[in-house]
Design a protein around this motif. Structure first.
Motif, PDB file in Angstrom:
ATOM      1  N   THR A  14       7.787  -2.959  -8.719  1.00 16.39           N
ATOM      2  CA  THR A  14       8.231  -3.983  -7.768  1.00 16.39           C
ATOM      3  C   THR A  14       9.205  -3.342  -6.789  1.00 16.39           C
ATOM      4  O   THR A  14       9.907  -2.389  -7.116  1.00 16.39           O
ATOM      5  N   VAL A  15       9.218  -3.850  -5.558  1.00 18.37           N
ATOM      6  CA  VAL A  15      10.122  -3.356  -4.527  1.00 18.37           C
ATOM      7  C   VAL A  15      10.907  -4.528  -3.961  1.00 18.37           C
ATOM      8  O   VAL A  15      10.318  -5.522  -3.519  1.00 18.37           O
ATOM      9  N   SER A  68     -10.462   2.348  -8.183  1.00 24.78           N
ATOM     10  CA  SER A  68      -9.555   1.588  -9.032  1.00 24.78           C
ATOM     11  C   SER A  68      -8.195   1.431  -8.377  1.00 24.78           C
ATOM     12  O   SER A  68      -7.691   2.364  -7.748  1.00 24.78           O
ATOM     13  N   ASP A  69      -7.568   0.262  -8.541  1.00 23.15           N
ATOM     14  CA  ASP A  69      -6.219   0.043  -8.025  1.00 23.15           C
ATOM     15  C   ASP A  69      -5.194   0.913  -8.749  1.00 23.15           C
ATOM     16  O   ASP A  69      -4.146   1.229  -8.187  1.00 23.15           O
ATOM     17  N   THR A  70      -5.488   1.278  -9.987  1.00 24.54           N
ATOM     18  CA  THR A  70      -4.568   2.111 -10.754  1.00 24.54           C
ATOM     19  C   THR A  70      -5.081   3.545 -10.900  1.00 24.54           C
ATOM     20  O   THR A  70      -4.607   4.293 -11.753  1.00 24.54           O
ATOM     21  N   ALA A  79       4.678  -7.642  -8.198  1.00 24.20           N
ATOM     22  CA  ALA A  79       4.459  -6.422  -8.959  1.00 24.20           C
ATOM     23  C   ALA A  79       3.064  -5.870  -8.715  1.00 24.20           C
ATOM     24  O   ALA A  79       2.098  -6.625  -8.545  1.00 24.20           O
ATOM     25  N   ALA A  80       2.957  -4.560  -8.661  1.00 25.64           N
ATOM     26  CA  ALA A  80       1.669  -3.877  -8.564  1.00 25.64           C
ATOM     27  C   ALA A  80       1.592  -2.869  -9.703  1.00 25.64           C
ATOM     28  O   ALA A  80       2.581  -2.221 -10.037  1.00 25.64           O
ATOM     29  N   THR A  81       0.414  -2.764 -10.319  1.00 24.45           N
ATOM     30  CA  THR A  81       0.230  -1.799 -11.399  1.00 24.45           C
ATOM     31  C   THR A  81      -0.173  -0.461 -10.791  1.00 24.45           C
ATOM     32  O   THR A  81      -1.096  -0.384  -9.994  1.00 24.45           O
ATOM     33  N   ARG A  82       0.535   0.583 -11.178  1.00 26.55           N
ATOM     34  CA  ARG A  82       0.332   1.900 -10.570  1.00 26.55           C
ATOM     35  C   ARG A  82       0.202   2.971 -11.655  1.00 26.55           C
ATOM     36  O   ARG A  82       0.594   2.772 -12.808  1.00 26.55           O
ATOM     37  N   ILE A  83      -0.292   4.116 -11.248  1.00 28.74           N
ATOM     38  CA  ILE A  83      -0.283   5.272 -12.134  1.00 28.74           C
ATOM     39  C   ILE A  83       0.904   6.146 -11.740  1.00 28.74           C
ATOM     40  O   ILE A  83       1.144   6.415 -10.558  1.00 28.74           O
ATOM     41  N   LEU A  84       1.695   6.541 -12.731  1.00 27.28           N
ATOM     42  CA  LEU A  84       2.868   7.386 -12.545  1.00 27.28           C
ATOM     43  C   LEU A  84       2.524   8.782 -13.038  1.00 27.28           C
ATOM     44  O   LEU A  84       2.021   8.945 -14.154  1.00 27.28           O
ATOM     45  N   VAL A  85       2.768   9.807 -12.223  1.00 25.13           N
ATOM     46  CA  VAL A  85       2.403  11.182 -12.572  1.00 25.13           C
ATOM     47  C   VAL A  85       3.622  12.082 -12.451  1.00 25.13           C
ATOM     48  O   VAL A  85       4.415  11.954 -11.508  1.00 25.13           O
ATOM     49  N   ASP A 140       3.927  -3.882   4.696  1.00 30.46           N
ATOM     50  CA  ASP A 140       4.455  -5.054   4.009  1.00 30.46           C
ATOM     51  C   ASP A 140       4.201  -5.028   2.503  1.00 30.46           C
ATOM     52  O   ASP A 140       4.587  -5.966   1.806  1.00 30.46           O
ATOM     53  N   GLN A 141       3.553  -3.985   2.030  1.00 28.79           N
ATOM     54  CA  GLN A 141       3.313  -3.846   0.589  1.00 28.79           C
ATOM     55  C   GLN A 141       3.792  -2.480   0.111  1.00 28.79           C
ATOM     56  O   GLN A 141       3.013  -1.639  -0.337  1.00 28.79           O
ATOM     57  N   PRO A 142       5.085  -2.228   0.205  1.00 27.85           N
ATOM     58  CA  PRO A 142       5.608  -0.910  -0.186  1.00 27.85           C
ATOM     59  C   PRO A 142       5.383  -0.589  -1.662  1.00 27.85           C
ATOM     60  O   PRO A 142       5.406   0.574  -2.045  1.00 27.85           O
ATOM     61  N   GLU A 143       5.147  -1.636  -2.458  1.00 23.68           N
ATOM     62  CA  GLU A 143       4.908  -1.389  -3.884  1.00 23.68           C
ATOM     63  C   GLU A 143       3.575  -0.678  -4.113  1.00 23.68           C
ATOM     64  O   GLU A 143       3.320  -0.144  -5.205  1.00 23.68           O
ATOM     65  N   THR A 144       2.697  -0.642  -3.105  1.00 26.47           N
ATOM     66  CA  THR A 144       1.400   0.012  -3.246  1.00 26.47           C
ATOM     67  C   THR A 144       1.351   1.386  -2.575  1.00 26.47           C
ATOM     68  O   THR A 144       0.349   2.091  -2.699  1.00 26.47           O
TER      69      THR A 144
END
Length: 537
Positions: A224-225, A195-197, A230-236, A160-164
């Motif tokens: 966001t999905v 860390s969440d990020t 919104a969830a804060t993420r690291i993009l690599v 239920d939290q695909p943004e994570t």
């Protein structure tokens, strides 16, 4: 008397040479030379197998024909935002396939990156051990509707939290030849136990680059999905053919999660699970990899020490191992995820090991510092865990273990607890550090890194910038996570832990290691001290 004026008439010659085409008659000598050479080869080699020598220039198989410009540098400074939209039923079907078969299938999605819309991208789950919790049925742990504890990363994953969730976004999966600012793939990395990020991963990437080793670009972004929170993420940046081509003249190979360094013979098809060729398909193949594996497996100790540098950049490998120890990454090339790339330089004709997937650095996978195969990881110098740094769900920091109620992916034959990764994943490291000369090279590299990156304040300065970037992207817990990472940096040992080195001989002295002299001026490089643990390499 009149002359008989009969003009001569040109008659068609019946001589054989006039039956041969004009062009061939004019160039008969080169043609004859070719035929003669071919005849000699046939007589000389008979039925011998002849391999063609490829002389073509390296050309990426994934030629970009449409490069979406975007409005801002994808991995530049500043705030970033990614909006993802997909069909919920396709998403649920994808998850069901993953749980039942272990396959990570793509679904179609539309994304908006920093205001630029890109339709019909490919979206699939990314990772291996990280996704173990998502595969479980919840067991006696958390309910499937509220989330599942992740694998060794100890993070919680929820349908239920695909943004994570950890995602791979492919711009060319459903639109051949398309890229976004030169990238055909990018990865949204999961949270870690620190860390969440995943600030620990960002710090590890920055330290890798600071040491001059090859690292992937990264940035922090809000995600966001389907219009959700919104969830804060690291993009690599995900290493693709374009990324590989930018490294220079060479070929990039990705190690498979279920692969190893075991030599399986000369048939390239036997290595499909072990390595994936990223670029220059058709120009090169897996032969260089097979040659390396054959050498590692069959060379005796003397040959290994004398000839390894012809197959592998040994100085670079010493620095790779030293850095994994320094950042306490327990999921490197000898870890459960088998995380690394092999870069083959076609001019030097030898390999360099490149790091990948550094979310296990600084205890990011709940393994603590220096967790070894037996578990029970400890902090450097026997120190206590930094205040406030607790493994998820309480308990103790320990080695990587499969979560209770979670089965390993089908076909995964790694040992229980997954310590040490695949069968031969750590063999190169073990043989390297068992040699006295290579071990000294490794210790010196570690000492130099400690002085430059830790004692010199580089890590602390980089962490300060990382925390600021994460906060700007919306990570409200970045400051607190940064404080814990700062304590982790301060706890890094001056010398590599003994667990990172080969086992002792029968006389109790470690192979290739002199008895340490506590009075040595350069003890940070030479002493075989048992202080500390920055391991996990």
């Amino acid at each position: 008397m009149a002359d008989d004026d009969h003009s001569p008439r040109l008659a068609r010659s019946t001589r054989p040479r006039h039956r041969v085409p004009v062009r061939l008659r004019q160039h008969w000598k080169p043609a004859a030379a070719v035929l003669t050479a071919l005849a000699v080869l046939v007589l000389a080699f008979g039925e011998a197998r002849i391999r063609p020598y490829v002389t073509s220039e390296l050309v990426s198989a994934d030629t970009v024909v449409e490069d979406v410009a975007g409005t801002a540098d994808l991995f530049g400074d500043g705030a970033h935002a990614i909006e993802v939209t997909f069909d919920r039923s396709e998403y649920e079907e994808m998850l069901e396939t993953f749980r039942e078969e272990g396959e990570k299938e793509y679904i179609r999605a539309d994304v908006v990156i920093d205001g630029t819309a890109v339709s019909d991208v490919g979206l699939r789950l990314k990772g291996n051990s990280t996704l173990m919790g998502l595969r479980s049925d919840g067991g006696d742990g958390e309910d499937a509707d509220t989330g599942r504890a992740g694998g060794p990363s100890a993070t919680t994953l929820s349908d239920d939290q695909p943004e994570t969730l950890p995602w791979l976004i492919s711009f060319d999966e459903f639109a051949e030849g398309r890229a976004y600012q030169g990238h055909t793939e990018i990865a949204l990395r999961p949270a870690t136990s620190t860390s969440d990020t995943a600030l620990n991963e960002a710090l590890a990437l920055e330290l890798t680059a600071a040491d001059g080793q090859t690292a992937q670009d990264h940035a922090f972004t809000s995600v966001t999905v389907n219009g959700g929170e919104a969830a804060t993420r690291i993009l690599v940046d995900a290493p693709d053919a374009q990324w590989a081509d930018a490294l220079g003249d060479g070929v990039l190979y990705k190690a498979g999660a279920e692969g190893s360094l075991e030599y399986l013979g000369g048939d390239p098809t036997d290595y499909e699970d072990a390595f994936t060729q990223i670029n220059d398909e058709g120009g090169h193949d897996l032969q260089p990899v097979m040659d390396l594996l054959e050498f590692i497996e069959e060379a005796d100790d003397e040959e290994f020490a004398e000839e390894l540098d012809a197959y592998l950049d040994t100085e670079a490998f010493a620095r790779y191992l030293a850095l994994q120890a320094l950042i306490s990454n327990g999921d490197a090339m000898d870890g459960p995820g088998n995380n690394y790339y092999l870069w083959y330089d076609t001019e030097e004709e030898r390999f360099t090991v490149l790091s990948w997937d550094l979310n296990g650095a600084f205890g990011g996978m709940g393994m603590g510092f220096g967790a070894d195969a037996a578990g029970g990881g400890q902090l450097p110098g026997g120190a206590e865990a930094p205040e406030g740094m607790q493994p998820p769900g309480g308990g103790e920091f320990q080695g990587t273990q499969t979560p209770e109620g979670t089965e390993a992916p089908e076909g995964d034959e790694r040992s229980e607890g997954m310590a040490g990764g695949g069968r031969g994943s750590g063999e190169l490291k073990e043989r390297f550090l068992a040699d006295a000369g290579f071990e000294e090279m490794y210790r010196q590299a570690y000492a130099d890194m400690y002085e430059d990156l830790i004692a010199g304040g580089t890590a602390a300065d980089l962490l300060e910038d990382i925390v600021a970037s994460a906060e700007a992207a919306g990570d409200e817990g970045a400051a607190q996570a940064g404080e814990r990472l700062a304590e982790s940096i301060a706890a890094v040992a001056e010398t590599p832990q003994e667990a990172a080195l080969p086992g002792p001989r029968a006389d109790g002295v470690r192979q290739g290691t002199e008895v340490p002299d506590a009075s040595a001026a350069d003890g940070a490089a030479e002493a075989a001290s048992t202080r500390g643990t920055a391991a996990g390499a």
